[in-house]
Design a protein around this motif. Structure first.
Motif, PDB file in Angstrom:
ATOM      1  N   GLU A  53       0.820  -1.244   0.184  1.00 48.90           N
ATOM      2  CA  GLU A  53       0.139  -0.016   0.166  1.00 48.90           C
ATOM      3  C   GLU A  53       0.912   1.163  -0.084  1.00 48.90           C
ATOM      4  O   GLU A  53       1.855   1.352   0.641  1.00 48.90           O
ATOM      5  CB  GLU A  53      -0.890  -0.029   1.150  1.00 48.90           C
ATOM      6  CG  GLU A  53      -1.928  -0.958   1.208  1.00 48.90           C
ATOM      7  CD  GLU A  53      -2.964  -0.715   2.513  1.00 48.90           C
ATOM      8  OE1 GLU A  53      -4.054  -0.462   2.445  1.00 48.90           O
ATOM      9  OE2 GLU A  53      -2.454  -0.925   3.312  1.00 48.90           O
ATOM     10  N   PHE A  54       0.537   2.206  -0.903  1.00 49.44           N
ATOM     11  CA  PHE A  54       1.083   3.565  -0.683  1.00 49.44           C
ATOM     12  C   PHE A  54       0.199   4.720  -0.824  1.00 49.44           C
ATOM     13  O   PHE A  54      -0.897   4.375  -1.369  1.00 49.44           O
ATOM     14  CB  PHE A  54       1.898   3.774  -2.168  1.00 49.44           C
ATOM     15  CG  PHE A  54       3.109   2.546  -2.346  1.00 49.44           C
ATOM     16  CD1 PHE A  54       4.473   3.061  -2.076  1.00 49.44           C
ATOM     17  CD2 PHE A  54       3.003   1.231  -2.525  1.00 49.44           C
ATOM     18  CE1 PHE A  54       5.598   2.461  -1.958  1.00 49.44           C
ATOM     19  CE2 PHE A  54       4.238   0.496  -2.745  1.00 49.44           C
ATOM     20  CZ  PHE A  54       5.310   1.101  -2.372  1.00 49.44           C
ATOM     21  N   GLU A  55       0.386   5.882  -0.172  1.00 48.41           N
ATOM     22  CA  GLU A  55      -0.410   6.929  -0.316  1.00 48.41           C
ATOM     23  C   GLU A  55       0.164   7.702  -1.386  1.00 48.41           C
ATOM     24  O   GLU A  55       1.468   8.339  -1.415  1.00 48.41           O
ATOM     25  CB  GLU A  55      -0.454   7.687   1.089  1.00 48.41           C
ATOM     26  CG  GLU A  55      -1.168   8.897   1.008  1.00 48.41           C
ATOM     27  CD  GLU A  55      -1.100   9.690   2.386  1.00 48.41           C
ATOM     28  OE1 GLU A  55      -1.843  10.803   2.405  1.00 48.41           O
ATOM     29  OE2 GLU A  55      -0.735   9.056   3.566  1.00 48.41           O
ATOM     30  N   VAL A  56      -0.722   8.249  -2.308  1.00 47.08           N
ATOM     31  CA  VAL A  56      -0.310   9.399  -3.006  1.00 47.08           C
ATOM     32  C   VAL A  56      -0.440  10.711  -2.463  1.00 47.08           C
ATOM     33  O   VAL A  56      -1.314  11.216  -2.027  1.00 47.08           O
ATOM     34  CB  VAL A  56      -1.381   9.304  -4.488  1.00 47.08           C
ATOM     35  CG1 VAL A  56      -1.037  10.375  -5.408  1.00 47.08           C
ATOM     36  CG2 VAL A  56      -1.423   7.930  -4.902  1.00 47.08           C
ATOM     37  N   ILE A  57       0.869  11.283  -2.637  1.00 48.93           N
ATOM     38  CA  ILE A  57       1.008  12.602  -2.075  1.00 48.93           C
ATOM     39  C   ILE A  57       0.880  13.603  -2.884  1.00 48.93           C
ATOM     40  O   ILE A  57       0.726  14.872  -2.427  1.00 48.93           O
ATOM     41  CB  ILE A  57       2.019  12.698  -0.961  1.00 48.93           C
ATOM     42  CG1 ILE A  57       3.283  12.335  -1.826  1.00 48.93           C
ATOM     43  CG2 ILE A  57       2.226  11.659   0.073  1.00 48.93           C
ATOM     44  CD1 ILE A  57       4.882  12.437  -1.159  1.00 48.93           C
ATOM     45  N   MET A  58       1.275  13.399  -4.068  1.00 48.12           N
ATOM     46  CA  MET A  58       1.170  14.552  -5.142  1.00 48.12           C
ATOM     47  C   MET A  58       1.041  13.731  -6.348  1.00 48.12           C
ATOM     48  O   MET A  58       1.656  12.949  -6.916  1.00 48.12           O
ATOM     49  CB  MET A  58       2.155  15.596  -4.991  1.00 48.12           C
ATOM     50  CG  MET A  58       2.340  16.709  -5.866  1.00 48.12           C
ATOM     51  SD  MET A  58       3.850  17.611  -5.635  1.00 48.12           S
ATOM     52  CE  MET A  58       3.635  18.108  -3.950  1.00 48.12           C
ATOM     53  N   ARG A  59       0.417  14.655  -7.368  1.00 49.23           N
ATOM     54  CA  ARG A  59       0.189  14.264  -8.774  1.00 49.23           C
ATOM     55  C   ARG A  59       0.517  15.735  -9.518  1.00 49.23           C
ATOM     56  O   ARG A  59       0.086  16.573  -9.007  1.00 49.23           O
ATOM     57  CB  ARG A  59      -1.184  13.857  -9.365  1.00 49.23           C
ATOM     58  CG  ARG A  59      -1.642  12.508  -8.767  1.00 49.23           C
ATOM     59  CD  ARG A  59      -2.878  11.939  -9.191  1.00 49.23           C
ATOM     60  NE  ARG A  59      -3.304  10.854  -8.741  1.00 49.23           N
ATOM     61  CZ  ARG A  59      -3.863   9.848  -9.534  1.00 49.23           C
ATOM     62  NH1 ARG A  59      -3.774   9.808 -10.769  1.00 49.23           N
ATOM     63  NH2 ARG A  59      -4.112   8.817  -8.985  1.00 49.23           N
ATOM     64  N   PHE A  60       1.286  15.563 -10.551  1.00 49.18           N
ATOM     65  CA  PHE A  60       1.501  16.716 -11.377  1.00 49.18           C
ATOM     66  C   PHE A  60       1.958  16.447 -12.661  1.00 49.18           C
ATOM     67  O   PHE A  60       2.308  15.232 -13.041  1.00 49.18           O
ATOM     68  CB  PHE A  60       2.616  17.739 -10.602  1.00 49.18           C
ATOM     69  CG  PHE A  60       4.029  16.696 -10.392  1.00 49.18           C
ATOM     70  CD1 PHE A  60       4.895  16.966 -11.173  1.00 49.18           C
ATOM     71  CD2 PHE A  60       4.170  15.958  -9.316  1.00 49.18           C
ATOM     72  CE1 PHE A  60       6.158  16.266 -10.944  1.00 49.18           C
ATOM     73  CE2 PHE A  60       5.309  15.548  -9.096  1.00 49.18           C
ATOM     74  CZ  PHE A  60       6.392  15.513 -10.061  1.00 49.18           C
ATOM     75  N   GLU A  61       1.951  17.441 -13.404  1.00 45.94           N
ATOM     76  CA  GLU A  61       2.522  17.616 -15.006  1.00 45.94           C
ATOM     77  C   GLU A  61       3.550  18.269 -15.108  1.00 45.94           C
ATOM     78  O   GLU A  61       3.751  19.343 -14.388  1.00 45.94           O
ATOM     79  CB  GLU A  61       1.434  17.738 -16.028  1.00 45.94           C
ATOM     80  CG  GLU A  61       0.456  16.915 -15.828  1.00 45.94           C
ATOM     81  CD  GLU A  61      -0.622  17.138 -16.995  1.00 45.94           C
ATOM     82  OE1 GLU A  61      -0.384  17.654 -18.128  1.00 45.94           O
ATOM     83  OE2 GLU A  61      -1.974  16.922 -16.779  1.00 45.94           O
ATOM     84  N   VAL A  62       4.860  17.924 -15.831  1.00 46.96           N
ATOM     85  CA  VAL A  62       5.864  18.894 -15.881  1.00 46.96           C
ATOM     86  C   VAL A  62       5.457  19.706 -17.003  1.00 46.96           C
ATOM     87  O   VAL A  62       5.216  19.336 -18.248  1.00 46.96           O
ATOM     88  CB  VAL A  62       6.953  18.053 -16.149  1.00 46.96           C
ATOM     89  CG1 VAL A  62       8.304  18.826 -16.342  1.00 46.96           C
ATOM     90  CG2 VAL A  62       7.399  17.015 -14.929  1.00 46.96           C
ATOM     91  N   ASP A  63       5.837  21.241 -16.860  1.00 45.57           N
ATOM     92  CA  ASP A  63       5.647  22.049 -17.886  1.00 45.57           C
ATOM     93  C   ASP A  63       6.224  21.558 -19.259  1.00 45.57           C
ATOM     94  O   ASP A  63       7.613  21.335 -19.217  1.00 45.57           O
ATOM     95  CB  ASP A  63       6.253  23.348 -17.499  1.00 45.57           C
ATOM     96  CG  ASP A  63       5.369  23.996 -16.536  1.00 45.57           C
ATOM     97  OD1 ASP A  63       4.164  23.619 -16.205  1.00 45.57           O
ATOM     98  OD2 ASP A  63       5.811  24.863 -15.849  1.00 45.57           O
TER      99      ASP A  63
END
Length: 100
Positions: A25-35
């Protein structure tokens, strides 16, 4: 939604198989796209198992969503890794500034 509301959101949990096929199990702490890129990335933190020491290690994956399926890809290219790490650190420092 206020900042206080965001603090009480349910964490997003994903399951990633290890080398032996056991799902961790892992907690997603951040999602993002790179410019300048159409690539999506997520930073995850292993959930603490009772009796084990808390992990400080954060893992990064490139991901794609296909309907309800989530496909994770390890980041093996050093240039890509540096770009993801720099973006993550920038976003993290912006979040910390907002909290002050």
């Amino acid at each position: 939604m206020t900042k206080d509301d965001m603090q009480y959101e349910e964490p997003e949990i994903i399951y990633i198989p290890d080398d032996d096929g056991n799902e961790e199990e892992f907690e997603v702490i951040m999602r993002f796209e790179v410019d300048g890129s159409d690539q999506k990335y997520m930073m995850v933190l292993p959930l603490q198992v009772e009796g084990e020491e808390e992990s400080e290690e954060v893992y990064a994956f490139r991901y794609e969503e296909d309907g309800d399926d989530l496909k994770l890809y390890t980041i093996e290219d050093e240039e890509e890794w540096n770009m993801v790490e720099e973006t993550f650190n920038t976003l993290l420092s912006e979040l910390e500034e907002d909290e002050d």
